[in-house]
Every structure is written in C-alpha cells, then in structure tokens.
Design a protein around this motif. Structure first.
Motif, short mmCIF file in Angstrom:
data_model
loop_
_atom_site.label_atom_id
_atom_site.label_comp_id
_atom_site.label_asym_id
_atom_site.label_seq_id
_atom_site.Cartn_x
_atom_site.Cartn_y
_atom_site.Cartn_z
N LEU A 27 6.27 70.96 86.37
CA LEU A 27 5.89 70.70 84.98
C LEU A 27 4.41 70.34 84.90
CD1 LEU A 27 8.97 68.62 83.74
CD2 LEU A 27 8.46 71.05 83.34
N PRO A 74 15.16 73.91 92.00
CA PRO A 74 15.32 73.01 90.85
C PRO A 74 14.80 71.60 91.15
CG PRO A 74 17.44 73.48 91.87
CD PRO A 74 16.45 74.43 92.48
N GLU A 75 14.77 71.22 92.43
CA GLU A 75 14.32 69.87 92.79
C GLU A 75 12.81 69.72 92.64
OE1 GLU A 75 15.29 72.18 94.84
OE2 GLU A 75 14.48 71.96 96.87
N TRP A 76 12.10 70.82 92.42
CA TRP A 76 10.65 70.72 92.22
C TRP A 76 10.27 70.68 90.74
CZ3 TRP A 76 8.33 74.50 96.46
CH2 TRP A 76 8.59 73.94 97.73
N LEU A 77 11.26 70.54 89.88
CA LEU A 77 10.98 70.60 88.45
C LEU A 77 9.88 69.64 88.01
CD1 LEU A 77 11.80 71.75 85.67
CD2 LEU A 77 13.48 69.93 85.50
N LEU A 78 9.99 68.36 88.40
CA LEU A 78 9.03 67.35 87.90
C LEU A 78 7.61 67.65 88.35
CD1 LEU A 78 11.25 64.17 88.41
CD2 LEU A 78 10.50 65.11 86.22
N ALA A 79 7.47 68.31 89.51
CA ALA A 79 6.13 68.69 89.97
C ALA A 79 5.64 69.95 89.26
CB ALA A 79 6.14 68.90 91.49
#
Lengths: 304, 304
Positions: B209, B202-207
């Motif tokens: 996207l 979940p911590e890679w969400l912004l990437a």
C-alpha cells in the motif's frame, strides 16, 4: 544560565519539537502542533520563531539542525532524497531561507530506494543516532509509527528499507470505519490473540477486521478487547510480511514507548533478539551526528 | 395504467431503492439517498412515503417487502438475525409499525453465524433470488460490495459465510489516507498487476500500500495505474483469504456491474468456474420469494 550553542528540531506533518542544545546536552525543550502539514512554506520561519525565539542570541546566528517532513517538497525547503545504500545522514545539509539573522537552518535529507520504491524522512536521523551510539552495529532497525519503517543496516550504511502503512491503518479503522463504534479502551489479552492471528494468517486480515464488529453484535465482544485485537492483527500482519527483514537478524526497535513495546513483544514471540530504544534520544543523537557534518567555522577561520 | 400489487424495497445505509411490482414484473422504480444511516426510526415512514406515495392505492393496503439495513437495530424495526445453516429467507417476516393505512411493511431478517462470528443483511435476499432462479444449485456465492460476502450454499440453505472489509478499505485508503493524492482514474493493467501481487503475497499488503505513494514520488507511477493497482491488491488479498470458499467450487458473483467483473476476472485467473449475476435482478427475485412467505389472504378467508 547556560546558553545553547545549537537547536535540534524534529518537524513532522503534525508536530514541531525543538530542543535547546549545548554540545550533546539538552538544556530545554519546546513543542507545538504547528506541523508542516498545516503550514505554507512562507509560514515556517514565523512558526519556528514563535516557539524558540527565547533561545536565540543577539550576537550572531545559532545553527539549527532539523529533520522530518520539514524537508519535503511541501516543507520549508526541499532536501532531496539521498539514495540507499548510503550512510543514514550525509552532507551537505540543505539550508532553508530565513529572514531573521539569528538563525542558520540546516535540513537533513530523507532516503529513497528505487526497487522496490520507498521513501523515508526523519527515520534516517533516528538510525544515525542509533549508529552513533552503537558504532559498527549490523542488523535490522524497526521504527514503528504512522508509517512503520524497517531498515537493514550494515557497515554504517542503510542497505535497504521497507514501509508499512500499519499505524495509519489502525487510525483509519478505529476512527473512520464501520468498526469505530465497536472499539474503545485496551485489553492486553486481546492484543495477544490478534498478534497470534495476524502472524499465523496474515492473508485473513480483511476478514478478521469485519469479525471485530460481528463478534460485538452476535457474541458480545467487549470494545477494549476488540480495539487491542485490531492492533494485534495489524502488527502481526506487518511482522509476517517483514519476515525477510527480521529472520535470523537482531532487531533494534526505535519508537514511542507504548508502540515500541508492542512490536518488541511480537518480535520476542518469534524468538528474535530485540533491543528497544527511546525515539527522542535517538533523534537528538542523530541530529548531533548531522551537526558534525556542518563546516567547522573556527577551523575554517584558522585555515585562512 | 397497470397498478402494482406490491412494492419491493432495498434499503441500505446510504440508499433507498423501491420497485413497483405486479407479480414478478417491475412496473416502475424510484430511488433516493435517504439511507437508513441518516434517519431516526420515526422518520422511516415519511421518507418512504415521499418516494413511493404515487404508487399507493386508496382502496386498501399494499404489501411492501423490504430488505437491508432497514431491519437493523437502528432501522425502521429490528428484524432479528436468523442463524445459519438455514434457508436464505424464511418466515415470519417482521412487520414495521406504520401510521398510513395504505401500507403493510414486512422486513426480511438478516443472517448470523456464531463461529466464526459474522452477520449479513440484504445479501440473504440476493442469495434467495439466485436460488429461486437456479433451484437445486450448490456452490459458493460471492457478493462484492462495501463489505464483501462469501456464502457456501447447499440443499437450498446458507451453510456458512464470511465477510471481507475490502470495499470499505478501498474507500478509506483512496479518500482518507496518505495515498489519496497519488490515486485518480483507472488503468486496467494496474489492476492486473495488483491482483497478481495480492493473490501471490497477501501478507505483503501493508507494505505494498505505501509503495503506491512511494512509486509516485521516486518512479513517477501514474495515478490511474496506482488507483487500479490498489483495487487489485485488495481484491487479490481477499481472494487469497477466501481460498477455503472457492477452492474446488463453482462461484456465482452477484454485484454491481463494474466490481462484479473485477471479482470474476480474479476468480477466472484461478481457473474457478464463474457466473456473474445482476444484483438488482437477484434482489427483486429474492424479495418475490420472500413475498411468498406472507400469509395468503384469499386462502385464509376461504378457510374460515
């Protein structure tokens, strides 16, 4: 008055910035809101001439070196992506079609990566500028913005990079979402708190966003703290995700003053050694480096 | 024709849905796009009458039980939040001011939580409906939507709850962001892949996207896979964040068909026992339960 011998251009989706250059010295600057996002390909030359017409010479073409979205498929002319690993800028530059004989426009290509898929345009020039100023530098370059970029740099090449939607997410949430009525101003302590939360629990991002509104309704959270906390939550989550980039590395942050300082603060809280660089300075140094890729007319003439 | 003896109403920010009821039977239904988000307080009664005027009786007032944003500070009349832990609906209901003598309008209050700060309006009625149908049920209720809600329910009370901005985020990203040109249609395999990625990292969400756009540019990712993957990434990240809610629990998902099935798929992939419930059915059961809180006129008369 000293005449420029070339023009440096940073042309993005929402802005056009031009610099009258003599060697590596900047003599004058101009900017407009004629971003490439609002122009049809045929309109680029006119928009450019209306900004920099006063700098042009009557006795021959002036070289123009441009970077940014101006080289995208929807831009003045497409400058196809170069594949990493590679030097941040490399020849040949792509020439844009012009009607005015006083212009020779050359566009710097962006970079692409296949796995994981990623692209950038404009940041390659800032990275090239940083490497021109710091030859032999190895480490990680962080370029905050609408779409933040992280790049591993080694032996003069961009080895890999990754993009985060952080800046655009901040704009969408603070201007278009249900949160917009709860956010206004800036309170630095709010940023600190959000940064810590985002770093520690990036997986709680989607819940902590709504809490900004809920705390306003039931606990009187003030809008300045809420807006700064939103920024901290997003940057914290980005830094948590980018751990494989900064862990055990030194990091150069290249960005506009305010946002670069926020990223530097976050990285320092993780004990990462950080240097902050001005984005305009790096862009001009990078465009100067790109200019060196042009065929040298005088030498060519002598060799004939 | 059978006449209704009350009217059930679900009035949210963007919709108004009304049901002509006789006891717990629904005789007729009507809906309009007169969401409370577009109405001034004085306009509520007119909007409501234009939708349900045909159901009203001339020989006395018909009780109306309404839930949703209609009870917010910007709604018809504010029904102040009740604090958890508490039963999902409780009396007294708040009466809205009306000029038409054929109406007696009662509004169900939303719920609030102090730490962490959170609020809901409308979902309390769906939870009450589920508990009315399943007396004594303990577990977690997940209510996907623009703002997804997760609620711990025990001994007939809502113990705690948490809101996720997931649905609004999907709308913002797919309609307003740089991704919007890269997303169209639906490919189930894309959802599966995004769900797995969102759950695992979940911590890679912004990437991840931005990768939806980049993969379109450099690897030909099709828009239907990209759009479904976006949904999977966001729901996966929500499920990862909501782990303290579903871990070791049974979960009832109450939502519109399509989105409820996506959440159920995600929860089942985590071996969580899931039941899926229709949102309209739960709303009507909950409004029926709220109606039982009204003072019983006949009994009151007898007692005098």
């Amino acid at each position: 008055m000293t005449r420029p011998d070339w023009i440096a251009v940073d042309w993005g989706t929402s802005h056009l910035r031009a610099y009258a250059m003599r060697g590596t010295d900047c003599l004058d600057r101009a900017q407009s809101s004629d971003g490439m996002g609002t122009l049809a390909p045929a309109a680029f030359e006119g928009a450019f001439l209306s900004l920099v017409g006063g700098w042009l010479l009557d006795n021959g073409p002036l070289p123009v070196i441009a970077c940014g979205m101006v080289g995208s498929r929807q831009g003045w002319v497409e400058a196809p992506y170069r594949s990493v690993p590679c030097a941040p800028v490399g020849g040949p530059l792509v020439q844009a079609p012009t009607r005015d004989p006083r212009l020779h426009v050359h566009i710097v290509a962006g970079l692409k990566q296949t796995r994981p898929a990623d692209v950038l345009r404009g940041e390659e020039t800032q990275i090239a500028g940083f490497l021109a100023r710091n030859p032999g530098w190895d480490g990680v370059i962080c370029l905050p913005g609408t779409h933040s970029k992280w790049a591993h740099v080694s032996a003069g090449e961009v080895v890999s990079f990754q993009t985060y939607l952080t800046g655009e997410m901040f704009a969408l949430l603070s201007e278009q979402s249900v949160l917009r009525h709860s956010l206004s101003g800036w309170n630095a302590a709010g940023f600190d708190a959000g940064l810590a939360q985002g770093l520690e629990r990036p997986e709680w991002l989607l819940a902590r966003l709504f809490a900004l509104r809920a705390e306003g309704l039931v606990a009187g959270l003030d809008p300045a703290t809420a807006r700064a906390r939103l920024s901290g939550l997003l940057i914290g989550a980005e830094l948590a995700g980018a751990r494989p980039y900064w862990l055990g590395q030194r990091v150069a942050v290249i960005g506009a003053d305010g946002v670069a300082m926020l990223y530097a603060q976050g990285l320092r809280s993780l004990s990462v050694p950080v240097t902050v660089q001005d984005v305009t300075e790096m862009t001009l140094a990078g465009l100067s480096a790109a200019r060196a890729l042009l065929p040298q007319k005088t030498e060519t003439s002598c060799a004939r």
